[in-house]
Motif scaffolding. Sequence first.
Motif, PDB file in Angstrom:
ATOM      1  N   GLU A  89      35.369  55.306  39.248  1.00  0.00           N
ATOM      2  CA  GLU A  89      36.443  55.877  38.426  1.00  0.00           C
ATOM      3  C   GLU A  89      37.586  54.875  38.320  1.00  0.00           C
ATOM      4  OE1 GLU A  89      37.538  59.201  36.111  1.00  0.00           O
ATOM      5  OE2 GLU A  89      35.702  58.882  37.252  1.00  0.00           O
ATOM      6  N   LEU A  90      37.878  54.203  39.453  1.00  0.00           N
ATOM      7  CA  LEU A  90      38.945  53.204  39.486  1.00  0.00           C
ATOM      8  C   LEU A  90      38.389  51.859  39.014  1.00  0.00           C
ATOM      9  CD1 LEU A  90      40.170  54.184  43.041  1.00  0.00           C
ATOM     10  CD2 LEU A  90      41.409  54.658  40.938  1.00  0.00           C
ATOM     11  N   LYS A  91      39.095  51.211  38.108  1.00  0.00           N
ATOM     12  CA  LYS A  91      38.608  49.929  37.578  1.00  0.00           C
ATOM     13  C   LYS A  91      39.727  48.892  37.605  1.00  0.00           C
ATOM     14  CE  LYS A  91      34.858  51.719  34.729  1.00  0.00           C
ATOM     15  NZ  LYS A  91      34.889  53.086  35.245  1.00  0.00           N
ATOM     16  N   PRO A  92      39.937  48.218  38.743  1.00  0.00           N
ATOM     17  CA  PRO A  92      40.949  47.158  38.809  1.00  0.00           C
ATOM     18  C   PRO A  92      40.505  45.948  37.994  1.00  0.00           C
ATOM     19  CG  PRO A  92      39.683  47.247  40.840  1.00  0.00           C
ATOM     20  CD  PRO A  92      39.242  48.419  40.015  1.00  0.00           C
ATOM     21  N   LYS A  93      41.445  45.095  37.684  1.00  0.00           N
ATOM     22  CA  LYS A  93      41.156  43.875  36.937  1.00  0.00           C
ATOM     23  C   LYS A  93      40.363  42.915  37.824  1.00  0.00           C
ATOM     24  CE  LYS A  93      43.512  40.204  34.360  1.00  0.00           C
ATOM     25  NZ  LYS A  93      44.839  39.595  34.061  1.00  0.00           N
ATOM     26  N   VAL A  94      39.299  42.316  37.282  1.00  0.00           N
ATOM     27  CA  VAL A  94      38.465  41.374  38.038  1.00  0.00           C
ATOM     28  C   VAL A  94      38.677  39.968  37.492  1.00  0.00           C
ATOM     29  CG1 VAL A  94      36.135  40.784  38.793  1.00  0.00           C
ATOM     30  CG2 VAL A  94      36.753  43.183  38.449  1.00  0.00           C
ATOM     31  N   GLU A  95      38.984  39.020  38.373  1.00  0.00           N
ATOM     32  CA  GLU A  95      39.243  37.638  37.958  1.00  0.00           C
ATOM     33  C   GLU A  95      38.348  36.668  38.719  1.00  0.00           C
ATOM     34  OE1 GLU A  95      43.328  36.656  38.528  1.00  0.00           O
ATOM     35  OE2 GLU A  95      44.071  38.193  37.146  1.00  0.00           O
ATOM     36  N   PHE A  96      37.977  35.581  38.054  1.00  0.00           N
ATOM     37  CA  PHE A  96      37.244  34.486  38.704  1.00  0.00           C
ATOM     38  C   PHE A  96      38.165  33.282  38.787  1.00  0.00           C
ATOM     39  CE2 PHE A  96      34.976  30.473  38.066  1.00  0.00           C
ATOM     40  CZ  PHE A  96      34.193  30.460  39.216  1.00  0.00           C
ATOM     41  N   VAL A  97      38.205  32.625  39.970  1.00  0.00           N
ATOM     42  CA  VAL A  97      38.990  31.398  40.125  1.00  0.00           C
ATOM     43  C   VAL A  97      38.109  30.287  40.670  1.00  0.00           C
ATOM     44  CG1 VAL A  97      41.203  32.563  40.489  1.00  0.00           C
ATOM     45  CG2 VAL A  97      39.752  32.046  42.456  1.00  0.00           C
ATOM     46  N   ARG A  98      38.399  29.061  40.292  1.00  0.00           N
ATOM     47  CA  ARG A  98      37.693  27.908  40.850  1.00  0.00           C
ATOM     48  C   ARG A  98      38.349  27.494  42.162  1.00  0.00           C
ATOM     49  NH1 ARG A  98      36.903  27.128  35.377  1.00  0.00           N
ATOM     50  NH2 ARG A  98      34.751  26.551  34.822  1.00  0.00           N
ATOM     51  N   GLY A  99      37.549  27.025  43.080  1.00  0.00           N
ATOM     52  CA  GLY A  99      38.076  26.621  44.380  1.00  0.00           C
ATOM     53  C   GLY A  99      37.868  27.725  45.403  1.00  0.00           C
ATOM     54  N   ASP A 100      38.539  27.606  46.522  1.00  0.00           N
ATOM     55  CA  ASP A 100      38.427  28.579  47.623  1.00  0.00           C
ATOM     56  C   ASP A 100      39.562  29.587  47.495  1.00  0.00           C
ATOM     57  OD1 ASP A 100      38.415  29.978  50.006  1.00  0.00           O
ATOM     58  OD2 ASP A 100      37.975  28.234  51.253  1.00  0.00           O
ATOM     59  N   VAL A 101      39.228  30.827  47.145  1.00  0.00           N
ATOM     60  CA  VAL A 101      40.253  31.850  46.917  1.00  0.00           C
ATOM     61  C   VAL A 101      41.038  32.156  48.198  1.00  0.00           C
ATOM     62  CG1 VAL A 101      38.784  33.886  47.345  1.00  0.00           C
ATOM     63  CG2 VAL A 101      40.695  34.048  45.729  1.00  0.00           C
ATOM     64  N   PHE A 102      40.417  31.978  49.363  1.00  0.00           N
ATOM     65  CA  PHE A 102      41.120  32.177  50.635  1.00  0.00           C
ATOM     66  C   PHE A 102      42.170  31.084  50.834  1.00  0.00           C
ATOM     67  CE2 PHE A 102      38.657  35.107  53.708  1.00  0.00           C
ATOM     68  CZ  PHE A 102      38.417  36.014  52.685  1.00  0.00           C
ATOM     69  N   GLN A 103      41.836  29.852  50.423  1.00  0.00           N
ATOM     70  CA  GLN A 103      42.779  28.742  50.526  1.00  0.00           C
ATOM     71  C   GLN A 103      43.948  28.954  49.565  1.00  0.00           C
ATOM     72  OE1 GLN A 103      42.053  25.756  52.561  1.00  0.00           O
ATOM     73  NE2 GLN A 103      44.243  25.514  52.275  1.00  0.00           N
ATOM     74  N   ILE A 104      43.628  29.354  48.360  1.00  0.00           N
ATOM     75  CA  ILE A 104      44.650  29.550  47.326  1.00  0.00           C
ATOM     76  C   ILE A 104      45.683  30.587  47.756  1.00  0.00           C
ATOM     77  CG2 ILE A 104      45.026  30.389  44.943  1.00  0.00           C
ATOM     78  CD1 ILE A 104      42.162  29.236  44.328  1.00  0.00           C
ATOM     79  N   HIS A 105      45.235  31.643  48.405  1.00  0.00           N
ATOM     80  CA  HIS A 105      46.132  32.742  48.793  1.00  0.00           C
ATOM     81  C   HIS A 105      46.565  32.676  50.266  1.00  0.00           C
ATOM     82  CE1 HIS A 105      46.039  35.192  45.070  1.00  0.00           C
ATOM     83  NE2 HIS A 105      44.902  34.539  44.878  1.00  0.00           N
ATOM     84  N   ASN A 106      46.410  31.493  50.884  1.00  0.00           N
ATOM     85  CA  ASN A 106      46.941  31.259  52.229  1.00  0.00           C
ATOM     86  C   ASN A 106      46.331  32.194  53.285  1.00  0.00           C
ATOM     87  OD1 ASN A 106      48.655  29.779  53.933  1.00  0.00           O
ATOM     88  ND2 ASN A 106      50.229  31.366  53.865  1.00  0.00           N
ATOM     89  N   ILE A 107      45.071  32.551  53.123  1.00  0.00           N
ATOM     90  CA  ILE A 107      44.428  33.484  54.054  1.00  0.00           C
ATOM     91  C   ILE A 107      44.140  32.824  55.404  1.00  0.00           C
ATOM     92  CG2 ILE A 107      42.416  34.975  54.446  1.00  0.00           C
ATOM     93  CD1 ILE A 107      44.405  35.977  52.336  1.00  0.00           C
ATOM     94  N   TYR A 108      43.748  31.551  55.385  1.00  0.00           N
ATOM     95  CA  TYR A 108      43.386  30.882  56.639  1.00  0.00           C
ATOM     96  C   TYR A 108      44.571  30.839  57.613  1.00  0.00           C
ATOM     97  CZ  TYR A 108      39.218  29.493  54.088  1.00  0.00           C
ATOM     98  OH  TYR A 108      38.051  29.514  53.372  1.00  0.00           O
TER      99      TYR A 108
END
Length: 471
Positions: A236-255
């Motif tokens: 029922e819930l449909k959030p926006k889905v995006e694809f990014v190049r590279g490591d998404v964990f690195q991009i968002h400072n997860i490490y």
Amino acid sequence: MDEEKTMLVSKALEEIRIAILEEDKLSEIFFEDFETDRNIGKIFLGIIENRVPSLEAFFVNIGLGKNGFLRYRDVLDDPNQYKVGDKILVQVRKDGGTRKGPQLSMQISLPGKYLVYIPNSNESIGISRKILQEKERIRLRQVAKKILIDNESIIFRTNSEGIDEKEVEVELSEMRKMYNSILQRFHSQKNPGVLYEESDFLEYILRERLDSKTKKIITDDRQIFRKLKKSLKGFELKPKVEFVRGDVFQIHNIYHQMEEIFTKKIELSGGGTITVDRTEALTAIDVDSAGNLEGKNIEETSFITNMEAAKEIARQLKLRNIGGMIVVDFIDMKDSSHKKTIINILKEESKKDKSKVTILGFTNMGLLEIIRKRTTQPLDTNVYSQCPLCHGTGKIIAPSLVHGRLIKELLSSAKEIKKEKIKVIEINAFHNLSGYLTPALTEELEKQLNVKLEVSFNWLNPNSYNIKYKK
């Protein structure tokens, strides 16, 4: 205002990793390898191996090596009708630890997108406490009464709010078929083993963690991107889905944020700190104002630090998956209204937690007691293994004590050394003994023992040493 969530889905080699952010701050993290190793929710064919009246429980072989623990109260019927050797259908309710097997129940439950289906149950209809409107709760109860048959029950999950009756009926029908399929395998199979488990890690996380606050899912894998698009059609819930190049964990400072999960001391933005000490029995958390100088007086400074700490503690319990008894030593507050505010902050923040959190209140000693339902092992037990040297204490024997033991062993062997005509003694010690086993001491020992001492510092265990006697 509710905090918006972002779900990050990354793939490293063949493992999927999922991080959930609340306003760019790490809220939860899941690793496919760890999640698939867990047994909670799996349904097994079990064989009763032992009955222990003193514990009011059975020990059940479910094919995992460690026997499961089935309490009498988690048996469907009268426990006295079961005996050693009986074949039973059980589900894991709580994962075991290093010493204990998993906790089992004969009350089976199957989770879906909107419902939790409970066969062999006459319990009342359950509705997620996060569905707040009484009108909707009444509607869902009426829907359930129409479609349920005898000896079964359902729990409406948060995602079921506003769901059409037909969709509920379709999902319930699918879950009945799934349960019947499990029963068929149970009757045809003889040996202990798993009969049902979650087949897809990504689908499982979407079902368990996707909610109305999740506005975006970002992935760095094309295949997962396509799978997400396809999977979300059934939600029922449909959030926006995006694809990014590279490591998404690195991009968002997860490490970097992941490193903070396992530190003992957590710095608060206001200057205070919280220190987390976890044992098997309970978790103790200490709050310190440290460099926090806000406030007109001590009481106000303590209150400001404690408010910030309360929010961070609720986040850390969920992020680290800490369960069981938790005791928090907040900075002392004399004003009772301040204590009530701290409790209210924790209650409000705990609403974001999927696990049940109970705030018991402050003790006479000023400690706040919390209970968080424990179903799986804390995150650090999966990421870290216990140190074979300190055995989890984080401490080693003082080098002066190890040195004293070594010298005593050498001197007490003096007669044996002389008798066996030992010419050379090789000593290998940990490098922290280099300040004790000095050339001067070595020379003195050589004179006393009448041998040649060859000392090296390559030994890997700081709690011991190695001595070799050569003729």
